[in-house]
Design a protein around this motif. Structure first.
Motif, short mmCIF file in Angstrom:
data_model
loop_
_atom_site.label_atom_id
_atom_site.label_comp_id
_atom_site.label_asym_id
_atom_site.label_seq_id
_atom_site.Cartn_x
_atom_site.Cartn_y
_atom_site.Cartn_z
N UNK A 1 50.33 29.74 34.83
CA UNK A 1 50.03 30.11 36.22
C UNK A 1 51.33 30.37 36.99
N UNK A 2 52.33 29.50 36.82
CA UNK A 2 53.59 29.69 37.55
C UNK A 2 54.28 30.99 37.10
N UNK A 3 54.26 31.23 35.80
CA UNK A 3 54.92 32.43 35.26
C UNK A 3 54.27 33.71 35.77
N UNK A 4 52.94 33.76 35.70
CA UNK A 4 52.22 34.95 36.17
C UNK A 4 52.43 35.13 37.68
N UNK A 5 52.31 34.03 38.44
CA UNK A 5 52.48 34.12 39.90
C UNK A 5 53.88 34.61 40.26
N UNK A 6 54.87 34.14 39.50
CA UNK A 6 56.24 34.53 39.81
C UNK A 6 56.42 36.04 39.71
N UNK A 7 55.94 36.63 38.62
CA UNK A 7 56.09 38.08 38.44
C UNK A 7 55.27 38.86 39.47
N UNK A 8 54.06 38.38 39.71
CA UNK A 8 53.18 39.05 40.68
C UNK A 8 53.82 39.04 42.08
N UNK A 9 54.28 37.87 42.50
CA UNK A 9 54.86 37.75 43.85
C UNK A 9 56.12 38.60 43.98
N UNK A 10 56.93 38.63 42.91
CA UNK A 10 58.17 39.42 42.95
C UNK A 10 57.85 40.90 43.13
N UNK A 11 56.80 41.36 42.46
CA UNK A 11 56.41 42.77 42.58
C UNK A 11 55.95 43.08 44.01
N UNK A 12 55.09 42.22 44.54
CA UNK A 12 54.55 42.46 45.89
C UNK A 12 55.69 42.45 46.92
N UNK A 13 56.61 41.51 46.76
CA UNK A 13 57.75 41.43 47.71
C UNK A 13 58.60 42.69 47.62
N UNK A 14 58.84 43.12 46.38
CA UNK A 14 59.67 44.30 46.18
C UNK A 14 59.03 45.52 46.83
N UNK A 15 57.70 45.60 46.74
CA UNK A 15 56.98 46.74 47.34
C UNK A 15 56.71 46.51 48.83
N UNK A 16 57.17 45.39 49.35
CA UNK A 16 56.92 45.00 50.75
C UNK A 16 55.43 45.09 51.09
N UNK A 17 54.62 44.66 50.17
CA UNK A 17 53.16 44.60 50.29
C UNK A 17 52.49 45.97 50.32
N UNK A 18 53.28 47.04 50.25
CA UNK A 18 52.72 48.38 50.26
C UNK A 18 52.35 48.77 48.82
N UNK A 19 51.38 48.08 48.29
CA UNK A 19 51.02 48.25 46.88
C UNK A 19 49.60 47.77 46.68
N UNK A 20 49.11 47.96 45.46
CA UNK A 20 47.79 47.41 45.14
C UNK A 20 47.89 46.59 43.85
N UNK A 21 46.98 45.65 43.71
CA UNK A 21 46.96 44.79 42.52
C UNK A 21 45.59 44.94 41.87
N UNK A 22 45.57 45.04 40.55
CA UNK A 22 44.29 45.08 39.82
C UNK A 22 44.31 43.95 38.79
N UNK A 23 43.45 42.98 38.99
CA UNK A 23 43.36 41.89 38.03
C UNK A 23 42.22 42.20 37.05
N UNK A 24 42.59 42.52 35.81
CA UNK A 24 41.61 42.93 34.79
C UNK A 24 41.09 41.69 34.06
N UNK A 25 39.78 41.48 34.06
CA UNK A 25 39.22 40.26 33.47
C UNK A 25 39.59 39.05 34.31
N UNK A 26 39.38 39.18 35.61
CA UNK A 26 39.87 38.17 36.57
C UNK A 26 39.09 36.85 36.49
N UNK A 27 37.85 36.90 36.00
CA UNK A 27 37.05 35.68 35.97
C UNK A 27 36.91 35.10 37.38
N UNK A 28 37.12 33.80 37.50
CA UNK A 28 36.97 33.15 38.80
C UNK A 28 38.33 32.90 39.45
N UNK A 29 39.28 33.73 39.14
CA UNK A 29 40.65 33.60 39.63
C UNK A 29 40.68 33.57 41.18
#
Ligand SMILES: C[S@@+](CC[C@H](N)C(=O)[O-])C[C@H]1O[C@@H](n2cnc3c(N)ncnc32)[C@H](O)[C@@H]1O
Length: 294
Positions: A65-93
C-alpha cells in the motif's frame, strides 16, 4: 498476498477471481485495525476486522500500500492534479477518499471492476454517508449518474466492465469522459496475474496506445509486467521497496507485532514487485516518475 494461477475463461473461474477482492480488502482491513496505516473508509466496505493475519502478511500489505501510494501521489503532484487516474480491478479500494482528504484529487478518478463487484461497491457508497458525502461535495450539479453497475460524478467514476474485453472497456470509459489528452496514471494492484499473458498484454498495450503521457503502475510478481509500447519500464522487488520506505515508519510498524522469522518476510517480499512503465510526451519529468523518497 498469495497470487493465484490465471483461471480459464469460465463463470466459475471468474467467480473465484472476484473473491480475491474480498481477500485483499479483509487483509487491508485487518492491517489497518492493527495500526499499520490509516484508512478510515475501509470499515464501510468490510465491517468486521476478521480473523487475525500473520505479521508477515500485514507487513507485506503495508509495503504494497505504501509503495503504490508513493508512486501514485508523486505522479499526481508532478501533474499538479491536472491528470486522471484509472484503477483497473479496483475492488473495494478506498484511494479516492484518501486523495480527497489529502487535497490531492486528480481531475477525475476512474475505477473498473467486474459488474458484480461494482454493484456491491456502489451499494455501500449509496448507503454510507461518509462514503457518499465526498462524492456529492465534489460534484457540481444536482444530477449524478448512479445505477446498479456504474457511478459517474464530476470527479469519481466507477465502471463495471471486464478488463479482458478491451473494446467494451474503451467504449465505457470514453462514455464517462475519459480524456486521452490528459496525463494518465493507470494502476493495477494484483489484477493482471488473474489474466492470461495475452489478455494482460492487450490491456497494457491498449493503455500505451491510448495515452501519450502516462504511467502504468502494477503490483504483483516480477516477471509478468510487459513492456509493450511503453518508453520506459522499471521494477523493484518488494524487499527493496520495504528497505526504501521511510525508516522511522518502518520501525514503528515493526514494533506493532513481533515477527519471529525475518527470513519469512524476506522470502515473501522477494516474490512480489512494483513495476511501472512511462510515456512522457508532455515532459512531466522522468526523474520524479520513479521510486524515490526525497
Ligand atoms: C486481488 S483483487 C485486488 C483488488 C484491489 N486492486 C486491491 O488491491 O485491493 C483483484 C481484483 O481484480 C478484479 N479483476 C480481476 N480480473 C478482472 C477482469 N477481467 N475484469 C474486471 N476486474 C477484474 C477482481 O474482481 C478483483 O476485484
Amino acid at each position: 498476498m498469495a497470487a493465484r494461477q490465471p483461471f480459464t475463461d469460465t463463470d466459475t473461474a471468474d467467480e473465484a477471481v472476484r473473491t480475491t477482492c474480498d481477500d485483499a480488502s479483509t487483509c487491508k482491513r485487518f492491517a489497518t485495525s492493527k495500526g499499520y496505516w490509516k484508512d478510515p473508509y475501509i470499515q464501510y466496505f468490510v465491517r468486521s476486522v476478521g480473523e487475525r493475519k500473520a505479521p508477515e502478511i500485514n507487513r507485506g500489505y503495508y509495503a504494497r500500500v505504501q509503495g503504490m501510494n508513493h508512486l501514485l501521489d508523486a505522479f499526481i503532484r508532478k501533474a499538479e492534479c491536472d491528470c486522471q487516474v484509472i484503477n483497473l480491478g479496483a475492488g473495494l479500494d478506498t484511494t479516492f477518499w484518501r486523495l480527497k482528504d489529502q487535497n490531492l484529487m486528480p481531475r477525475k478518478f476512474f475505477e473498473v471492476d467486474f459488474p458484480t463487484i461494482v454493484a456491491r461497491k456502489i451499494h455501500n457508497i449509496k448507503t454510507k454517508p461518509p462514503l457518499s458525502k465526498p462524492i456529492i461535495e465534489t460534484h457540481s450539479t444536482d444530477s449524478l449518474l448512479l445505477d446498479a453497475h456504474s457511478l459517474d460524478s464530476d470527479r469519481y467514476c466507477i465502471v463495471g466492465a471486464d478488463l479482458r474485453d478491451i473494446s467494451s472497456l474503451d467504449e465505457k470509459l470514453k462514455k464517462f469522459q475519459l480524456n486521452p489528452e490528459l496525463p494518465t496514471l493507470l494502476l493495477s494492484e494484483c489484477v493482471l496475474v488473474y489474466m492470461t499473458p495475452s489478455q494482460s498484454s492487450n490491456l497494457v498495450h491498449w493503455a500505451a496506445e491510448t495515452f501519450h503521457t502516462a504511467m502504468f503502475i502494477n503490483y504483483e510478481q516480477k516477471e509478468r509486467f510487459l513492456k509493450t509500447s511503453w518508453e520506459n519500464a522499471d521494477a523493484l522487488d518488494m524487499m527493496t521497496i520495504y528497505s526504501m520506505l521511510p525508516q522511522e515508519d518502518v520501525a514503528r510498524i515493526e514494533r506493532l507485532e513481533f515477527l519471529d522469522e525475518k527470513e519469512l518476510l524476506q522470502q515473501l517480499l522477494q516474490h512480489y514487485s512494483i513495476c511501472w512503465a512511462t510515456k512522457d510526451k508532455l515532459n512531466l519529468g522522468k526523474t520524479t516518475l520513479c521510486f524515490r523518497y526525497t
